[in-house]
Structures are given as structure tokens and as C-alpha cells.
Motif scaffolding. Structure first.
Motif, mmCIF file in Angstrom:
data_model
loop_
_atom_site.group_PDB
_atom_site.id
_atom_site.type_symbol
_atom_site.label_atom_id
_atom_site.label_comp_id
_atom_site.label_asym_id
_atom_site.label_seq_id
_atom_site.Cartn_x
_atom_site.Cartn_y
_atom_site.Cartn_z
ATOM 1 N N THR A 38 0.954 -1.191 0.151
ATOM 2 C CA THR A 38 0.187 -0.013 -0.071
ATOM 3 C C THR A 38 0.996 1.172 0.137
ATOM 4 O O THR A 38 2.003 1.309 0.748
ATOM 5 C CB THR A 38 -0.866 0.058 1.155
ATOM 6 O OG1 THR A 38 -0.245 0.253 2.496
ATOM 7 C CG2 THR A 38 -1.939 -1.214 1.329
ATOM 8 N N ASP A 41 1.043 7.462 0.852
ATOM 9 C CA ASP A 41 0.263 8.692 0.735
ATOM 10 C C ASP A 41 -1.237 8.158 0.638
ATOM 11 O O ASP A 41 -2.066 9.167 0.661
ATOM 12 C CB ASP A 41 0.698 9.659 -0.486
ATOM 13 C CG ASP A 41 0.369 8.814 -1.802
ATOM 14 O OD1 ASP A 41 0.049 7.459 -1.556
ATOM 15 O OD2 ASP A 41 0.611 9.461 -2.687
ATOM 16 N N MET A 42 -1.561 7.090 0.858
ATOM 17 C CA MET A 42 -2.964 6.511 0.950
ATOM 18 C C MET A 42 -3.476 6.669 2.376
ATOM 19 O O MET A 42 -2.770 6.555 3.255
ATOM 20 C CB MET A 42 -3.069 5.243 0.355
ATOM 21 C CG MET A 42 -4.685 4.575 0.688
ATOM 22 S SD MET A 42 -4.845 2.732 0.262
ATOM 23 C CE MET A 42 -4.456 2.914 -1.789
ATOM 24 N N LYS A 46 -7.827 3.162 4.610
ATOM 25 C CA LYS A 46 -7.856 2.474 3.145
ATOM 26 C C LYS A 46 -6.690 1.727 2.912
ATOM 27 O O LYS A 46 -6.802 0.520 2.074
ATOM 28 C CB LYS A 46 -7.728 3.795 1.827
ATOM 29 C CG LYS A 46 -9.131 4.653 1.899
ATOM 30 C CD LYS A 46 -9.097 5.358 0.639
ATOM 31 C CE LYS A 46 -10.363 6.240 0.696
ATOM 32 N NZ LYS A 46 -10.638 7.229 -0.547
ATOM 33 N N ARG A 47 -5.571 2.052 3.483
ATOM 34 C CA ARG A 47 -4.551 1.138 3.359
ATOM 35 C C ARG A 47 -4.947 -0.134 4.222
ATOM 36 O O ARG A 47 -4.556 -1.347 3.819
ATOM 37 C CB ARG A 47 -3.242 1.503 4.078
ATOM 38 C CG ARG A 47 -2.647 2.786 3.515
ATOM 39 C CD ARG A 47 -1.573 3.380 3.914
ATOM 40 N NE ARG A 47 -0.421 2.534 3.693
ATOM 41 C CZ ARG A 47 0.960 3.045 4.279
ATOM 42 N NH1 ARG A 47 1.045 4.040 5.287
ATOM 43 N NH2 ARG A 47 2.162 2.454 4.026
#
Length: 201
Positions: A38, A41-42, A46-47
Motif C-alpha cells: 500500500t 500517501d494513502m 484505506k491502506r
């Protein structure tokens, strides 16, 4: 009976997942190895969702009997250890939803089981994983090899086959890997050293 173990080396940026089949004679066969990635910067949620989806897919595809996860241990980098702990929680949740038993193993346990030495470095672990599984080279990156090592460790040390009685001829020396031979020697040494203490009471 062959046991299928799914091993997880938890991490937020790279989560290694390895699946092995291990026979009663402790011969291990590679089924699958991958790394779920992952981007940094996510958003965190959400990661974790992406890692969970990846683990879910592998659990459903390979249907292991047990899941083995590296136990979180203290690190100097708090952010790293938090990410590892969060991914471990996601993995535990995925396994629990499927009614699968989960085992946690410390890095030193895994190193001792795979190499016979609890302070082995990553290169030694990777080399032994390749040898145990009969691979031409160690899986890369290190997270992949670590996940396989965790799975093998559990099959050898934490599964019912680890307690299966073995007669003098049930596992010839030629059928053992160097790590298995080292582990057998350590077990014999531990049992032998325990006898005098019991007799002295």
C-alpha cells in the motif's frame, strides 16, 4: 496428514503472505507467496482496507487450516510498530471471521525454528527458507521470505504434527533439512538437561 499454513509478516507498506503445505515428516512445499503493498500517501483506513482485502482473497483461495502471524515486538520506530500492530489486527479479524485458529510467533522463535539459531540474520533466514522449500533462490523481498518462515515455523513447532511421536526410524537423517536436524538436536539437549534437575529433587 499434510497441514496447510498461511503465514503473515505484518506491515503497512509491505505485508508478506506465504502459504505452505507441510507433511508429517516436516517436508514443506511452497503453495503461494506474495507481498501486499500500500502506498504511504494513502489514508490509513484505506491502506488497512486494502491489506485486509488482500488477506481475505488469499484465505479464500488457499483455505489454510491455520494462520500464523509474527508477534508484534517493541521497536524504536513507534510509527512502524503501530502499523505492524494495526495490520496484525486486520489479519486476526480476517482469520476469526472464517473460524480459523491463529498462532503468534516471535521473530526469535521463527529464526530458531528455521535456522536453529534465534539470533540469525535475515540473509540466513532467507537462505534456509529457500533450501527448505527447494527453491533456486530466496523469495524477495525479505517480507515474502519472512512470511514463509513464519508459516514453516508454526508447522514445525506449533501444529499437532510437532507433538507427533516418532520412532527411531520414522524420520531418517537424510530426510531432514539442516534446520530440522539442528532443531532435533536442541530438543534432545533440552530433554537431556532436564533429567538431572528432576532426579535431584
Amino acid at each position: 496428514m499434510t497441514i496447510r499454513v498461511l503465514g503473515i509478516d505484518p506491515g503497512l507498506t509491505r505485508c508478506g503472505v506465504g502459504v505452505v503445505d507441510v507433511r508429517p515428516d516436516r517436508r514443506a512445499t511452497l503453495v503461494e507467496v506474495t507481498v501486499i503493498r500500500t502506498p504511504a500517501d494513502m489514508p490509513l483506513e484505506k491502506r488497512l482496507l486494502a491489506v485486509g482485502a488482500g488477506i481475505d482473497a488469499l484465505l479464500d483461495e488457499h483455505r489454510p487450516e491455520v494462520v500464523a502471524i509474527e508477534r508484534v515486538f517493541a521497536q524504536h520506530n513507534l510509527r512502524t510498530v503501530m502499523g505492524v500492530a494495526q495490520v496484525s489486527g486486520v489479519a486476526l479479524h480476517s482469520a476469526a471471521r472464517r473460524g480459523l485458529p491463529v498462532a503468534l510467533h516471535t521473530p526469535s522463535e521463527v529464526k530458531a525454528a528455521i535456522t536453529g539459531y534465534g539470533s540469525a540474520d535475515k540473509r540466513q533466514v532467507q537462505a534456509m527458507v529457500a533450501r527448505i522449500l527447494g527453491l533456486a533462490e530466496a523469495p524477495k523481498p525479505a517480507d515474502a521470505a519472512d512470511a514463509l518462515a513464519i508459516a514453516i515455523c508454526h508447522a514445525w513447532r506449533g501444529s499437532p504434527m510437532a507433538d507427533t511421536p516418532r520412532g527411531p526410524g520414522s524420520e531418517p537423517a537424510s530426510a531432514q533439512t539442516p534446520a530440522q536436524a539442528a532443531w532435533r538436536a536442541a530438543e534432545r539437549s533440552a530433554r537431556a538437561s532436564a533429567v538431572p534437575r528432576r532426579l535431584a529433587r
